[in-house]
Every structure is written in structure tokens, then in C-alpha cells.
Scaffold this motif. Structure first.
Motif, PDB file in Angstrom:
ATOM      1  N   GLU A 266       6.767  10.527   5.390  1.00 27.97           N
ATOM      2  CA  GLU A 266       6.259  10.939   6.702  1.00 27.97           C
ATOM      3  C   GLU A 266       4.756  10.697   6.846  1.00 27.97           C
ATOM      4  OE1 GLU A 266       7.400  14.968   6.899  1.00 27.97           O
ATOM      5  OE2 GLU A 266       9.561  14.557   7.165  1.00 27.97           O
ATOM      6  N   THR A 267       3.997  10.972   5.784  1.00 24.94           N
ATOM      7  CA  THR A 267       2.539  10.856   5.881  1.00 24.94           C
ATOM      8  C   THR A 267       2.010   9.482   5.492  1.00 24.94           C
ATOM      9  OG1 THR A 267       2.224  11.675   3.616  1.00 24.94           O
ATOM     10  CG2 THR A 267       2.335  13.315   5.387  1.00 24.94           C
ATOM     11  N   GLY A 268       2.732   8.780   4.601  1.00 28.49           N
ATOM     12  CA  GLY A 268       2.256   7.486   4.126  1.00 28.49           C
ATOM     13  C   GLY A 268       1.110   7.583   3.135  1.00 28.49           C
ATOM     14  N   ILE A 269       0.842   8.791   2.616  1.00 32.37           N
ATOM     15  CA  ILE A 269      -0.264   8.991   1.669  1.00 32.37           C
ATOM     16  C   ILE A 269       0.299   8.924   0.248  1.00 32.37           C
ATOM     17  CG2 ILE A 269      -2.056  10.568   0.882  1.00 32.37           C
ATOM     18  CD1 ILE A 269      -2.091  11.755   3.691  1.00 32.37           C
ATOM     19  N   VAL A 285       4.505  12.644 -11.898  1.00 33.75           N
ATOM     20  CA  VAL A 285       5.122  11.770 -10.892  1.00 33.75           C
ATOM     21  C   VAL A 285       4.044  10.979 -10.158  1.00 33.75           C
ATOM     22  CG1 VAL A 285       6.578  11.691  -8.843  1.00 33.75           C
ATOM     23  CG2 VAL A 285       6.997  13.409 -10.591  1.00 33.75           C
ATOM     24  N   ASN A 286       4.336   9.708  -9.937  1.00 30.03           N
ATOM     25  CA  ASN A 286       3.533   8.849  -9.059  1.00 30.03           C
ATOM     26  C   ASN A 286       4.432   8.406  -7.913  1.00 30.03           C
ATOM     27  OD1 ASN A 286       0.955   8.504 -10.636  1.00 30.03           O
ATOM     28  ND2 ASN A 286       2.426   7.767 -12.147  1.00 30.03           N
ATOM     29  N   ARG A 287       3.938   8.556  -6.681  1.00 28.48           N
ATOM     30  CA  ARG A 287       4.747   8.209  -5.501  1.00 28.48           C
ATOM     31  C   ARG A 287       3.937   7.313  -4.581  1.00 28.48           C
ATOM     32  NH1 ARG A 287       6.699  14.281  -4.115  1.00 28.48           N
ATOM     33  NH2 ARG A 287       4.453  14.519  -3.982  1.00 28.48           N
ATOM     34  N   LEU A 288       4.541   6.217  -4.210  1.00 28.77           N
ATOM     35  CA  LEU A 288       3.839   5.201  -3.419  1.00 28.77           C
ATOM     36  C   LEU A 288       4.712   4.761  -2.256  1.00 28.77           C
ATOM     37  CD1 LEU A 288       1.164   3.515  -3.546  1.00 28.77           C
ATOM     38  CD2 LEU A 288       2.525   1.712  -4.596  1.00 28.77           C
ATOM     39  N   PRO A 289       4.184   4.801  -1.009  1.00 28.81           N
ATOM     40  CA  PRO A 289       4.975   4.325   0.136  1.00 28.81           C
ATOM     41  C   PRO A 289       5.115   2.805   0.110  1.00 28.81           C
ATOM     42  CG  PRO A 289       2.757   4.920   0.840  1.00 28.81           C
ATOM     43  CD  PRO A 289       2.868   5.324  -0.607  1.00 28.81           C
ATOM     44  N   VAL A 290       6.252   2.328   0.587  1.00 34.76           N
ATOM     45  CA  VAL A 290       6.517   0.890   0.704  1.00 34.76           C
ATOM     46  C   VAL A 290       6.321   0.512   2.159  1.00 34.76           C
ATOM     47  CG1 VAL A 290       8.187  -0.948   0.350  1.00 34.76           C
ATOM     48  CG2 VAL A 290       8.154   1.010  -1.195  1.00 34.76           C
ATOM     49  N   ARG A 291       5.467  -0.458   2.404  1.00 31.94           N
ATOM     50  CA  ARG A 291       5.125  -0.843   3.771  1.00 31.94           C
ATOM     51  C   ARG A 291       5.597  -2.263   4.072  1.00 31.94           C
ATOM     52  NH1 ARG A 291       1.292   2.670   5.968  1.00 31.94           N
ATOM     53  NH2 ARG A 291       0.350   4.103   4.456  1.00 31.94           N
ATOM     54  N   GLN A 292       6.007  -2.449   5.307  1.00 28.75           N
ATOM     55  CA  GLN A 292       6.294  -3.784   5.836  1.00 28.75           C
ATOM     56  C   GLN A 292       5.425  -3.952   7.069  1.00 28.75           C
ATOM     57  OE1 GLN A 292      10.278  -4.564   7.305  1.00 28.75           O
ATOM     58  NE2 GLN A 292      10.225  -6.599   6.403  1.00 28.75           N
ATOM     59  N   GLY A 293       4.306  -4.665   6.874  1.00 35.62           N
ATOM     60  CA  GLY A 293       3.304  -4.693   7.919  1.00 35.62           C
ATOM     61  C   GLY A 293       2.629  -3.340   7.997  1.00 35.62           C
ATOM     62  N   ASN A 294       2.654  -2.735   9.164  1.00 31.00           N
ATOM     63  CA  ASN A 294       2.086  -1.397   9.348  1.00 31.00           C
ATOM     64  C   ASN A 294       3.144  -0.307   9.349  1.00 31.00           C
ATOM     65  OD1 ASN A 294      -0.561  -2.422   9.615  1.00 31.00           O
ATOM     66  ND2 ASN A 294      -0.214  -2.881  11.775  1.00 31.00           N
ATOM     67  N   GLU A 295       4.378  -0.672   9.042  1.00 29.07           N
ATOM     68  CA  GLU A 295       5.481   0.285   9.107  1.00 29.07           C
ATOM     69  C   GLU A 295       5.899   0.693   7.705  1.00 29.07           C
ATOM     70  OE1 GLU A 295      10.009   0.602  10.969  1.00 29.07           O
ATOM     71  OE2 GLU A 295       8.884  -1.288  10.985  1.00 29.07           O
ATOM     72  N   ILE A 296       6.111   1.991   7.511  1.00 24.88           N
ATOM     73  CA  ILE A 296       6.576   2.519   6.234  1.00 24.88           C
ATOM     74  C   ILE A 296       8.095   2.415   6.214  1.00 24.88           C
ATOM     75  CG2 ILE A 296       6.692   4.543   4.738  1.00 24.88           C
ATOM     76  CD1 ILE A 296       4.082   5.480   5.958  1.00 24.88           C
TER      77      ILE A 296
END
Length: 529
Positions: A266-269, A285-296
Motif C-alpha cells: 500500500e505504501t511502496g516504502i 525480514v527485508n521487504r521490497l516493493p516490485v514496480r512496473q513503471g510508477n505502479e506497484i
């Protein structure tokens, strides 16, 4: 893809074109036949035609048939009597002969049964669609003759050819459009898959799957709907799940309801090195958002048990402590040996013996204290190494002669306790040297009386500001200048949390700090966070 889509499009348009052409041809033949039949019925109902047949007025009938054929754009109009004998025909030589001369059909259905019908036949004027209708007397209703109206098949085929040209043009345009669309779709699809061919994608997928399973950290990935898309074997083992547990395709909250991956979605952080509890196990734990362009479009999490991280940290700490001990002892004894060798060369044998005796007595006193107060060799070795480290730094480590640390619980991990003591003593020595300089003293007191193990470390540093008393054990918080600090006391706090103890810090007068460590002899279960 271009070839496949092109062939599929060509097949589709070809089938559609063939069906349309066949349907058009059949429709035109049927339309011409119905037109011939309608004209035949109209001519047969004409009073002038009826009268001409009854009076056998051949001249009048031929004139009438010619004008009607021209008006209706027919190939011919033939009129016969009740026996099928021609009374009117475009070829005068055919008049007076049976209509059966052309195709063997003199209009039997019309003359005997009174039916009007359509037939395709070859006659003296070529192939034609013929409509045949009986001529009935207006008064008695008796069949007195027959009318045959024909339209040339060549006319029909000419119209079909014109329509086919248009149809083939449309089919060609459709095929061209399909090929161009296939090229555009293939190009867009190839950009979406980074210019890779299907075989390359399959090979990369296999390599990724093998790499994923070889990683020693657990890995879980979810999509934007919170559904698990990737999980490796280590993740199942780390979470205590069976290797054959179905995970992919299931909602994350259904499998791991205590997980907080949804917040990153939700936050993309991104979130790094966070300590969490999953399935009753504490993990890093390490957590990383996956982006396609500007979209998560998803989140990837990697995790491992905190005990493994702590174990590596403790091993590194012990190795560093052993290295520091050996280095300090080597440095100190090297200097003393050089001094003793110099005194012997100068003939100052008494001074050399006094120096040797002093060195031996200091170490003997420390060794006797450690052997009596701390029977555990691991902890005693740590304290001896810190003693030598202090002397190398120009400082003094004093151990309270009344110290006692013999009643150590067997389940207390010695390597972790050594790491905690080492961090407290290292911080005290560095703080004392920064503030007091050489000659400063660090004091250590230990007791195992009662239900707790108590360690007190006093230094002569600048002291911990009261504003940091509540935060000094947090990761990254330190009174030392610069970066790369704030780890030692954080590890102390982590060990205390696991064991169920506590640690306090207080400011001494006129300067310095006292860290007091309390460890229960019976470990307590840490609360789940």
C-alpha cells in the motif's frame, strides 16, 4: 508470432471469403431464378398473351414476347401452346417445334400439373435460368399454353465476378490489416518481455527457479492482490511448514495472517532488517516493493531466523575478541621482552629480574582471581583478553576482588554472554580513553548471589546524557562520533530480551557511566510482538 497470427488471419479471411462468395453466388442464382419466374407468371397472366395463344396469332405473340423480353432485360421469352409447341421464339426457325428440343423439358409440370417452377438448363441460346408458368384461360380456367422466361447464366456470372472483385478486395485489406496487427502485437509483446524469445524466457525461468531454491534465505513474493506468486523451499522450512504445503495462488493473509507485507504494497516504502515474529519465530525480514513503471505490482520479502544472524554476529565478535587479545598480548610481551633483553645487555640483571617478577605477579594475581571467581573458562578467557587489551590501550581493567560468578545456569549460552560482556567492556574502555586518556580505569564487578547474575561495568568516560538513557540501546544510537556505530549495545539489548533480563545505565560523579546487567538464572519467554 507474426507467422502464426498471419497464417491464422489468412485462414480465417480465406474461409470467410469463400463462404461469402459461395453464399453470394447461390443468392444471385436464386434471385435471377425468382425474377425469371415472376416475369413468366406476369406474362402468362397477360390477356393479350392468352388471346394470342388461343387464336394462334404467331406474329402478335412474337412481337409481344420481344417487347416484354427487352423491357425485363431477359435473354428470351418463349410462348408455347398446350402441347408445348412454340408459338413465339427469338429464333424464327424454332417456331412450330416442340420446346423439348432445347433441354428435353417442354414444360410438362406447368402444362399438366399447373405448377410454376424454375430450372437451370442449356438450350439453343446457351445456359440460362428459366422460369416456366402455365397460361390459363380466363373463363374456364383451362391450361391453354406455357410461358418460359430465361436469363442467361453469363449475366449471373458477370455480376458474381463484379461482386467477387469487391469481396476479394475486402478480404485482401482484412488480411493486410491482420498482418500489420500481428506485427504490432508481436513488437509490443516483445518489448514487454525485454526482447526475449520464448526459448530464452523458458531458460531464464528454469535458472531463476534453481537460483531461488538455492538461496539460503526464505523468499516470498505476492502480487498486487496479495496472492502468493513465488515461494522457495527455504521459506517453508524457516516457517516450519511441510515442503509440500501449497502456497502459490493462495492469499498471503490466509497462510501468514500475522504478516505485514500488505502495508508495503500500500505504501511502496521498502523495509530493511526489520525484526518480526512469524509462526512463533523471530526473524530478520527485508521487504521490497516490485514496480512496473510508477505502479506497484507486488512485494518481495526475504527473511531468515534471527538466531542465525545473531550466531554469525557472535562468531565474528568472538573472532575479533580473540584477535584483539592475541594482538595486544603479542604487542605487550614483545615490548617487555625487548626491555628485558636491553637490561640484560646493560648488566642490569636485578632490574630485569624485578620486571619479570612484577609481570608474573600481576598476571598470577589476575589468574588466581579468575580461577576462583569465574570457573567457566570461556568467560575467564574473555576477561583475560580484555585485561590485556586495556593494558595495550594504556588503561587498567580492575575486577572487584569480591566478584563471584560460579553459579552459571547450564542453559545460558556462553558465547552470547561473552559477546554481551565484551561489548560492555569495549564501550567502557573506548569511552575512558576518549575522555580520561591513558591511566584511566574501568571497573568490573560480578555477583551470582540470589536468583540473578549481576554485572556492573563502571568507566571514566564523559557519561551517557540523560536524554539518551531511554534510547542508548536502540540500533544506530551511540555517543561515539561518526557513523558505523550503535550496534554493540543493540546486540546487548537483543540478548537480554531473549533471556528475559534487563540492563540499566546511570551517570557517575564526577564523570563516567555505570552499566548494570541483570540476568535471571531461569530464562523467561519473550513476549510475541
Amino acid at each position: 508470432m507474426i507467422l502464426t497470427l498471419g497464417l491464422v488471419s489468412a485462414l480465417q479471411t480465406g474461409l470467410i471469403g469463400a463462404f461469402a462468395g459461395y453464399y453470394l453466388s447461390e443468392s444471385l442464382y436464386d434471385e435471377i431464378g425468382q425474377r425469371a419466374l415472376m416475369v413468366a407468371k406476369t406474362v402468362a397472366a397477360s390477356p393479350a398473351v392468352i388471346a394470342g395463344i388461343q387464336q394462334r396469332d404467331i406474329t402478335r405473340l412474337n412481337d409481344l414476347a420481344g417487347r416484354l423480353a427487352s423491357t425485363n432485360e431477359a435473354l428470351f421469352i418463349v410462348i408455347g401452346d398446350h402441347n408445348g409447341i412454340r408459338l413465339a421464339h427469338p429464333d424464327p426457325g424454332r417456331i412450330g417445334h416442340s420446346m423439348a428440343d432445347d433441354d428435353g423439358d417442354y414444360g410438362e409440370r406447368a402444362l399438366q400439373d399447373g405448377d410454376a417452377y424454375v430450372a437451370l438448363a442449356r438450350g439453343s441460346l446457351g445456359n440460362s435460368m428459366r422460369g416456366k408458368a402455365p397460361v390459363t384461360d380466363l373463363v374456364g380456367g383451362e391450361i391453354v399454353g406455357i410461358v418460359s422466361v430465361g436469363y442467361g447464366v453469363d449475366q449471373v456470372e458477370a455480376r458474381i465476378q463484379r461482386y467477387n472483385l469487391v469481396l476479394y478486395g475486402v478480404v485482401g485489406v482484412m488480411l493486410l490489416f491482420s498482418v500489420l496487427a500481428a506485427i504490432a502485437i508481436a513488437a509490443r509483446f516483445k518489448r514487454a518481455i525485454f526482447g526475449l524469445e520464448p526459448e530464452q524466457i523458458a531458460r531464464l525461468f528454469e535458472e531463476q527457479a534453481a537460483t531461488l531454491q538455492s538461496v539460503r534465505e526464505g523468499i516470498i513474493a505476492i502480487n498486487r492482490e496479495g496472492v502468493i506468486t513465488t515461494v522457495n523451499r527455504t521459506a517453508l522450512e524457516t516457517l516450519g511448514l511441510q515442503p509440500d504445503t501449497p502456497m502459490v495462488g493462495r492469499p498471503l493473509q490466509e497462510v501468514l495472517p500475522e504478516s505485514d507485507l500488505q502495508s508495503v504494497l500500500e505504501t511502496g516504502i521498502p523495509d530493511f532488517d526489520r525484526e518480526v515474529w512469524l509462526h512463533g519465530r523471530q526473524m530478520i525480514v527485508n521487504r521490497l516493493p516490485v514496480r512496473q513503471g510508477n505502479e506497484i505490482i507486488g512485494v518481495v520479502a526475504s527473511f531468515r531466523l534471527r538466531d542465525e544472524v545473531d550466531q554469525v554476529s557472535r562468531q565474528l565478535t568472538r573472532i575479533r575478541q580473540y584477535a584483539d587479545t592475541l594482538r595486544s598480548q603479542t604487542h605487550e610481551y614483545s615490548n617487555k621482552l625487548h626491555t628485558i633483553a636491553g637490561l640484560i645487555q646493560l648488566g642490569a640483571n636485578e632490574e630485569a629480574l624485578a620486571l619479570i617478577g612484577s609481570e608474573v605477579s600481576d598476571h598470577q594475581a589476575l589468574l588466581h582471581l579468575l580461577l576462583d571467581a569465574v570457573p567457566d573458562p570461556v568467560i575467564a578467557g574473555c576477561l583475560l583478553g580484555k585485561y590485556n587489551r586495556a593494558r595495550e590501550m594504556g588503561l587498567k581493567l580492575e575486577i572487584d576482588p569480591g566478584s563471584q560468578m560460579a553459579d552459571l545456569p547450564p542453559q545460558l549460552p556462553r558465547d552470547q554472554l561473552v559477546s554481551v560482556l565484551g561489548n560492555l567492556l569495549d564501550n567502557a574502555l573506548e569511552a575512558t580513553r576518549r575522555h580520561h586518556g591513558e591511566g584511566g580505569t574501568v571497573h568490573l564487578s560480578m555477583t551470582d548471589l540470589g536468583q540473578e547474575l549481576i554485572f556492573e561495568v563502571d568507566d571514566q568516560g564523559a557519561g551517557v546524557p540523560e536524554s539518551l538513557h531511554d534510547h542508548i540501546f536502540e540500533k544506530g544510537v551511540s555517543t561515539k562520533p561518526g557513523e558505523q556505530h550503535g550496534i554493540g549495545l543493540f546486540l546487548v539489548q537483543q540478548f537480554i530480551n531473549r533471556w528475559g533480563g534487563s540492563v540499566t545505565v546511570e551517570k557517575l560523579q564526577p564523570a563516567g557511566s555505570r552499566f548494570t546487567l541483570y540476568l535471571p538464572k531461569t530464562p523467561q519467554q519473550e513476549a510475541t510482538v
